[in-house]
Design a protein around this motif. Structure first.
Motif, PDB file in Angstrom:
ATOM      1  N   GLU A 125       7.419  -1.842   5.942  1.00 57.14           N
ATOM      2  CA  GLU A 125       6.117  -1.871   6.614  1.00 57.14           C
ATOM      3  C   GLU A 125       5.026  -2.401   5.692  1.00 57.14           C
ATOM      4  O   GLU A 125       4.134  -3.145   6.128  1.00 57.14           O
ATOM      5  N   ALA A 126       5.089  -2.039   4.401  1.00 60.61           N
ATOM      6  CA  ALA A 126       4.065  -2.464   3.444  1.00 60.61           C
ATOM      7  C   ALA A 126       4.069  -3.973   3.243  1.00 60.61           C
ATOM      8  O   ALA A 126       3.032  -4.567   2.937  1.00 60.61           O
ATOM      9  N   ILE A 127       5.220  -4.601   3.419  1.00 63.12           N
ATOM     10  CA  ILE A 127       5.310  -6.058   3.325  1.00 63.12           C
ATOM     11  C   ILE A 127       4.968  -6.707   4.661  1.00 63.12           C
ATOM     12  O   ILE A 127       4.255  -7.712   4.727  1.00 63.12           O
ATOM     13  N   ALA A 128       5.450  -6.130   5.746  1.00 68.02           N
ATOM     14  CA  ALA A 128       5.266  -6.742   7.064  1.00 68.02           C
ATOM     15  C   ALA A 128       3.800  -6.783   7.494  1.00 68.02           C
ATOM     16  O   ALA A 128       3.341  -7.784   8.059  1.00 68.02           O
ATOM     17  N   ARG A 129       3.051  -5.714   7.264  1.00 69.38           N
ATOM     18  CA  ARG A 129       1.675  -5.640   7.781  1.00 69.38           C
ATOM     19  C   ARG A 129       0.798  -6.799   7.327  1.00 69.38           C
ATOM     20  O   ARG A 129       0.199  -7.493   8.158  1.00 69.38           O
ATOM     21  N   PRO A 130       0.640  -7.054   6.022  1.00 71.39           N
ATOM     22  CA  PRO A 130      -0.247  -8.147   5.609  1.00 71.39           C
ATOM     23  C   PRO A 130       0.283  -9.527   5.985  1.00 71.39           C
ATOM     24  O   PRO A 130      -0.507 -10.435   6.276  1.00 71.39           O
ATOM     25  N   GLN A 186       0.813  -1.211   0.000  1.00 76.36           N
ATOM     26  CA  GLN A 186       0.000   0.000   0.000  1.00 76.36           C
ATOM     27  C   GLN A 186       0.854   1.271   0.000  1.00 76.36           C
ATOM     28  O   GLN A 186       1.861   1.359   0.712  1.00 76.36           O
ATOM     29  N   PRO A 187       0.450   2.276  -0.781  1.00 79.10           N
ATOM     30  CA  PRO A 187       1.180   3.549  -0.839  1.00 79.10           C
ATOM     31  C   PRO A 187       1.223   4.253   0.517  1.00 79.10           C
ATOM     32  O   PRO A 187       0.327   4.095   1.353  1.00 79.10           O
ATOM     33  N   GLY A 188       2.287   5.025   0.698  1.00 74.44           N
ATOM     34  CA  GLY A 188       2.456   5.802   1.911  1.00 74.44           C
ATOM     35  C   GLY A 188       3.244   5.100   2.994  1.00 74.44           C
ATOM     36  O   GLY A 188       3.605   5.721   3.999  1.00 74.44           O
ATOM     37  N   THR A 213       9.281 -15.710   1.548  1.00 73.58           N
ATOM     38  CA  THR A 213       9.968 -15.184   0.377  1.00 73.58           C
ATOM     39  C   THR A 213       8.902 -14.594  -0.527  1.00 73.58           C
ATOM     40  O   THR A 213       7.762 -15.076  -0.541  1.00 73.58           O
ATOM     41  N   LEU A 214       9.229 -13.531  -1.248  1.00 71.23           N
ATOM     42  CA  LEU A 214       8.232 -12.850  -2.071  1.00 71.23           C
ATOM     43  C   LEU A 214       8.779 -12.528  -3.450  1.00 71.23           C
ATOM     44  O   LEU A 214       9.984 -12.305  -3.624  1.00 71.23           O
ATOM     45  N   GLN A 215       7.854 -12.467  -4.414  1.00 69.41           N
ATOM     46  CA  GLN A 215       8.086 -11.827  -5.700  1.00 69.41           C
ATOM     47  C   GLN A 215       7.245 -10.562  -5.713  1.00 69.41           C
ATOM     48  O   GLN A 215       6.069 -10.597  -5.338  1.00 69.41           O
TER      49      GLN A 215
END
Length: 296
Positions: A49-54, A42-44, A64-66
Motif C-alpha cells: 500500500e505504501a508504494i501503490a498510493r503515491p 509512509q509508516p503504518g 520499477t523502484l529502488q
C-alpha cells in the motif's frame, strides 16, 4: 536460516528443466516514455500500500523502484529454496518473521497488478534487531512500514506489468503487456519494461532487448529476478540452483563491448553475495523483470 535441501541439480549443467512447454519467445518487452517519481513510504501501511498510493496518485500503474533506508515492523519474507515437489524447478522457503524492527539497507521493487489490484514484487537486503544481515523476497501485504523508506520510481503509462500464471515455469509471474500504442509525448526518455524467461543468459538478453528496440545504450533501472547461481567477474562463484537477485547498477551496450551489471544475491543457504557478473555465464532461474532507460 538454511532452506531444506530436497534435491540439487548438478551445478555443471547450469540449466533447469521447467515443468511446462518452452515458450518460443524468450523475452517479452515493450517501450514507452518514462517518468521519474521520488517519495517516502509512509509508516503504518503495508509495503504494498505504501508504494501503490503515491504511484497511483501520480497516475503511474507500472514502475520499477529502488528503495533504501527506513524500517519495517513486522517484516515477513521468504528465501529461495529447492523444489519440494516433482513439478517446479525451484521454490520458496518457509516464511521468516524476525522479531522487533528490521532496518532496510537496499532493495528493488516491480510495481504492477495482480487480479486487477496493485501488486508489488520486492527483493531486498536488511539488518535485523539482533544485528543479523539477511536478504530475500519481502511479502507485500504482511510487511508493515515502521519508519519512512526512501523510494525512487521509474514508470510508464502505456505498459502494464501483470502478474499471471506462466505455463513454462508453473509460477505466477509479472510480464509486460502493451496497454495502448506508444504515446506521442516525447518529453520523457525511452523506457523498456521486459521479462526474461528461464535459462537465458541475463546479459545477452539485455543486449537482445536493446537491439529489438533499436537502443544503443541503456541504464538498468530497478529490476529483480533469479539466477541459477552466479559467476562473478572477480572469479567468485555461487553454486546453487535457486537465488533471489536485485540489480545494484547496470549499463547495457548493444554493441556488446561494455555491458555491465552489478547484482546483490541471496542463495538457498542464506549467503549474500554481490558484484559484477560475467557475460554468457549467468542464466535466469525462473524469471527476471527488467527496466531499461535509454541513455546517450
Amino acid at each position: 536460516m538454511v532452506a531444506k535441501a530436497v534435491r540439487r541439480l548438478p551445478v555443471s549443467e547450469r540449466r533447469l528443466l521447467q515443468p511446462g512447454p518452452v515458450a518460443a519467445q524468450r523475452f517479452e518487452s515493450f517501450e514507452g516514455r518514462g517518468r521519474q517519481l521520488e517519495f517516502m513510504l509512509q509508516p503504518g501501511l503495508s509495503i504494498n500500500e505504501a508504494i501503490a498510493r503515491p504511484l497511483l496518485a501520480a497516475n503511474i500503474r507500472t514502475a520499477t523502484l529502488q528503495i533504501e533506508g527506513g524500517a519495517f515492523a513486522p517484516l515477513h519474507y521468504l528465501m529461495p529454496a529447492l523444489s519440494t515437489d516433482s513439478v517446479h524447478a525451484a521454490w520458496y522457503s518457509d516464511q521468516y518473521s524476525p522479531p522487533d524492527e528490521t532496518h532496510l539497507e537496499r532493495g528493488n521493487v516491480t510495481f504492477g497488478e495482480r487480479d486487477g489490484a496493485p501488486f508489488i514484487h520486492c527483493h531486498a537486503i536488511w539488518n535485523e534487531a539482533d544485528g543479523t544481515r539477511n536478504a530475500g523476497h519481502i511479502l507485500p501485504y504482511e510487511t508493515i512500514v515502521s519508519q519512512p523508506v526512501r523510494a525512487m520510481a521509474w514508470g510508464v503509462d502505456n505498459i502494464a506489468m501483470i502478474s499471471e500464471p506462466d505455463a513454462e515455469t508453473g509460477f505466477t509471474l509479472f510480464h509486460p503487456v502493451q496497454r495502448s500504442l506508444p504515446e506521442m509525448d516525447v518529453s520523457g526518455s525511452r523506457m523498456i519494461f521486459a521479462r526474461v524467461a528461464p535459462n537465458e543468459d541475463i546479459l545477452g538478453a539485455l543486449e537482445a532487448i536493446c537491439l529489438k528496440h533499436d537502443i544503443k545504450k541503456a541504464v538498468v533501472r530497478g529490476s529483480i529476478g533469479s539466477l541459477i547461481g552466479a559467476r562473478y567477474e572477480d572469479g567468485s562463484i555461487v553454486d546453487d540452483v535457486a537465488t533471489e537477485v536485485f540489480v545494484l547498477e547496470g549499463l547495457v551496450d548493444s554493441s556488446t563491448i561494455a555491458t555491465r551489471m552489478k547484482i546483490a544475491m541471496v542463495d538457498t543457504r542464506g549467503a549474500i553475495t554481490q558484484g559484477l557478473i560475467k557475460r554468457g555465464e549467468n542464466p535466469v532461474c525462473i524469471t527476471f523483470e527488467i527496466c531499461l532507460e535509454e541513455t546517450v
